[in-house]
Scaffold this motif. Sequence first.
Motif, PDB file in Angstrom:
ATOM      1  N   UNK A  50       0.589  -4.767  18.525  1.00  0.00           N
ATOM      2  CA  UNK A  50       1.210  -4.568  17.221  1.00  0.00           C
ATOM      3  C   UNK A  50       0.173  -4.597  16.111  1.00  0.00           C
ATOM      4  N   UNK A  51       0.528  -3.941  15.009  1.00  0.00           N
ATOM      5  CA  UNK A  51      -0.320  -3.856  13.828  1.00  0.00           C
ATOM      6  C   UNK A  51       0.577  -4.118  12.620  1.00  0.00           C
ATOM      7  N   UNK A  52       0.258  -5.152  11.832  1.00  0.00           N
ATOM      8  CA  UNK A  52       1.138  -5.531  10.732  1.00  0.00           C
ATOM      9  C   UNK A  52       0.401  -5.730   9.425  1.00  0.00           C
ATOM     10  N   UNK A  53       1.177  -5.666   8.320  1.00  0.00           N
ATOM     11  CA  UNK A  53       0.601  -5.752   6.986  1.00  0.00           C
ATOM     12  C   UNK A  53       1.475  -6.585   6.052  1.00  0.00           C
ATOM     13  N   UNK A  54       0.830  -7.306   5.140  1.00  0.00           N
ATOM     14  CA  UNK A  54       1.487  -7.730   3.905  1.00  0.00           C
ATOM     15  C   UNK A  54       1.396  -6.505   3.011  1.00  0.00           C
ATOM     16  N   UNK A  55       2.526  -5.847   2.780  1.00  0.00           N
ATOM     17  CA  UNK A  55       2.523  -4.458   2.338  1.00  0.00           C
ATOM     18  C   UNK A  55       2.024  -4.258   0.903  1.00  0.00           C
ATOM     19  N   UNK A  56       1.178  -3.249   0.756  1.00  0.00           N
ATOM     20  CA  UNK A  56       0.721  -2.808  -0.554  1.00  0.00           C
ATOM     21  C   UNK A  56       1.890  -2.143  -1.272  1.00  0.00           C
ATOM     22  N   UNK A  57       2.106  -2.493  -2.536  1.00  0.00           N
ATOM     23  CA  UNK A  57       3.234  -1.930  -3.288  1.00  0.00           C
ATOM     24  C   UNK A  57       2.800  -1.084  -4.479  1.00  0.00           C
ATOM     25  N   UNK A  58       1.503  -1.083  -4.818  1.00  0.00           N
ATOM     26  CA  UNK A  58       1.011  -0.354  -5.987  1.00  0.00           C
ATOM     27  C   UNK A  58       0.814   1.115  -5.648  1.00  0.00           C
ATOM     28  N   UNK A  59       1.607   1.986  -6.270  1.00  0.00           N
ATOM     29  CA  UNK A  59       1.556   3.416  -5.953  1.00  0.00           C
ATOM     30  C   UNK A  59       0.195   4.023  -6.277  1.00  0.00           C
ATOM     31  N   UNK A  60      -0.405   3.644  -7.401  1.00  0.00           N
ATOM     32  CA  UNK A  60      -1.697   4.213  -7.791  1.00  0.00           C
ATOM     33  C   UNK A  60      -2.785   3.861  -6.776  1.00  0.00           C
ATOM     34  N   UNK A  61      -2.790   2.595  -6.337  1.00  0.00           N
ATOM     35  CA  UNK A  61      -3.768   2.161  -5.344  1.00  0.00           C
ATOM     36  C   UNK A  61      -3.533   2.881  -4.018  1.00  0.00           C
ATOM     37  N   UNK A  62      -2.245   3.051  -3.663  1.00  0.00           N
ATOM     38  CA  UNK A  62      -1.956   3.743  -2.405  1.00  0.00           C
ATOM     39  C   UNK A  62      -2.402   5.196  -2.454  1.00  0.00           C
ATOM     40  N   UNK A  63      -2.186   5.874  -3.595  1.00  0.00           N
ATOM     41  CA  UNK A  63      -2.638   7.259  -3.734  1.00  0.00           C
ATOM     42  C   UNK A  63      -4.166   7.340  -3.610  1.00  0.00           C
ATOM     43  N   UNK A  64      -4.847   6.396  -4.243  1.00  0.00           N
ATOM     44  CA  UNK A  64      -6.306   6.383  -4.164  1.00  0.00           C
ATOM     45  C   UNK A  64      -6.768   6.231  -2.725  1.00  0.00           C
ATOM     46  N   UNK A  65      -6.102   5.377  -1.955  1.00  0.00           N
ATOM     47  CA  UNK A  65      -6.483   5.192  -0.556  1.00  0.00           C
ATOM     48  C   UNK A  65      -6.250   6.470   0.249  1.00  0.00           C
ATOM     49  N   UNK A  66      -5.136   7.155  -0.002  1.00  0.00           N
ATOM     50  CA  UNK A  66      -4.879   8.419   0.689  1.00  0.00           C
ATOM     51  C   UNK A  66      -5.960   9.450   0.349  1.00  0.00           C
ATOM     52  N   UNK A  67      -6.304   9.531  -0.929  1.00  0.00           N
ATOM     53  CA  UNK A  67      -7.327  10.498  -1.350  1.00  0.00           C
ATOM     54  C   UNK A  67      -8.686  10.162  -0.753  1.00  0.00           C
ATOM     55  N   UNK A  68      -8.987   8.865  -0.675  1.00  0.00           N
ATOM     56  CA  UNK A  68     -10.243   8.434  -0.051  1.00  0.00           C
ATOM     57  C   UNK A  68     -10.256   8.801   1.431  1.00  0.00           C
ATOM     58  N   UNK A  69      -9.104   8.625   2.106  1.00  0.00           N
ATOM     59  CA  UNK A  69      -8.997   9.034   3.512  1.00  0.00           C
ATOM     60  C   UNK A  69      -9.335  10.510   3.668  1.00  0.00           C
ATOM     61  N   UNK A  70      -8.777  11.334   2.793  1.00  0.00           N
ATOM     62  CA  UNK A  70      -9.020  12.778   2.898  1.00  0.00           C
ATOM     63  C   UNK A  70     -10.477  13.130   2.616  1.00  0.00           C
ATOM     64  N   UNK A  71     -11.111  12.368   1.728  1.00  0.00           N
ATOM     65  CA  UNK A  71     -12.540  12.583   1.496  1.00  0.00           C
ATOM     66  C   UNK A  71     -13.343  12.255   2.751  1.00  0.00           C
ATOM     67  N   UNK A  72     -12.979  11.180   3.431  1.00  0.00           N
ATOM     68  CA  UNK A  72     -13.643  10.829   4.688  1.00  0.00           C
ATOM     69  C   UNK A  72     -13.419  11.913   5.735  1.00  0.00           C
ATOM     70  N   UNK A  73     -12.216  12.492   5.734  1.00  0.00           N
ATOM     71  CA  UNK A  73     -11.924  13.574   6.669  1.00  0.00           C
ATOM     72  C   UNK A  73     -12.863  14.759   6.419  1.00  0.00           C
ATOM     73  N   UNK A  74     -13.035  15.113   5.153  1.00  0.00           N
ATOM     74  CA  UNK A  74     -13.927  16.214   4.806  1.00  0.00           C
ATOM     75  C   UNK A  74     -15.344  15.931   5.274  1.00  0.00           C
ATOM     76  N   UNK A  75     -15.808  14.708   5.022  1.00  0.00           N
ATOM     77  CA  UNK A  75     -17.174  14.337   5.392  1.00  0.00           C
ATOM     78  C   UNK A  75     -17.398  14.443   6.897  1.00  0.00           C
TER      79      UNK A  75
END
Length: 322
Positions: free
Chosen positions: A243-268
């Motif tokens: 199992x993999x669990x989280x104390x969930x992130x609730x900040x939408x702006x921070x979550x968007x930034x993490x998604x965008x960072x993921x996509x940058x890593x994908x490009x790299x």
Amino acid sequence: MQPWQPTTTHDARVARAELLRTIREFFYARNVLEVDTPLLSNGTVTDEHLDAFDTQFNFASSGKPSKLYLQTSPEYAMKRLLCAGSGSIYQVCKAFRHEGEGRWHNPEFTMLEWYRLGYDHFALMDEVDALLQETLNTASADKMTYQQAFQHYLNIDPLSADDEILLGAMEQHHIDIHAPQSLSYDSKLQLLFSYVIEPKIGIERPCFVYNFPASQAALAKLSSADERVAERFEVYYQGAELANGFHELSAANEQRLRFETDNEKRKENGLPTKPIDENFLSALDTGLPACAGVALGVDRLLMLKTGASHIKEVINFNVSRA
């Protein structure tokens, strides 16, 4: 055995039915609501280490063909329900990951995912531990931080060690990877964890490892006590990551930034970028209640319960026979 035949025995099918009944009784007793969400979605995970199946939908309301994704987890849709006032919820569903089949993995598998309002990752670890005791009759689990695990088994501090220390440890433990110096810091940590630490934990009782490096936060909150770590946990038992669990992130702006960072890593790394789930981010904008959530592999749980050595022994038709 003929190709049309299932790879399970009748006893394994009975064991699955009994396990699912036990899981549902566990959550019913705790007043956690069972829900259902779509397996197809317009958005998908951006994590560079996950790959989703996709399909073309030719009858979209726009009149144009669109790409839909089979979900690697019901997480985003379940959090939309949480934002809509569902209260604590759980789901047993199929999930799909575009990866090779192996002892512990089939590209189509059964996942149990649940979210508990008002819980942090410590409270949720206790509940996961209770479920394992209920389903596998395990002893109470061990718990250690990610940092403690590295210090104990590798004499390395994963929050401060430099690349040379990690490369030296990889060489010492005979982790033979092509061009290891080109790997990211987190990839080196993950290799050391999987090759050296995982085989040594969770042998007699489940072991929870928590407070992963912030760079591996995914959808977890950063710790208020130490922002170098994220309030995330994984549980291991008898060779399986369960199992993999989280104390969930609730900040939408921070979550968007993490998604965008993921996509940058994908490009790299020469990987295609993935569409961000805007419905999920819009839901976070309205407010995600304070909660913790976890995803648990039901097939792996059943393997441990029945003593199966391969996942095909607990799945009626694995991908080779689907």
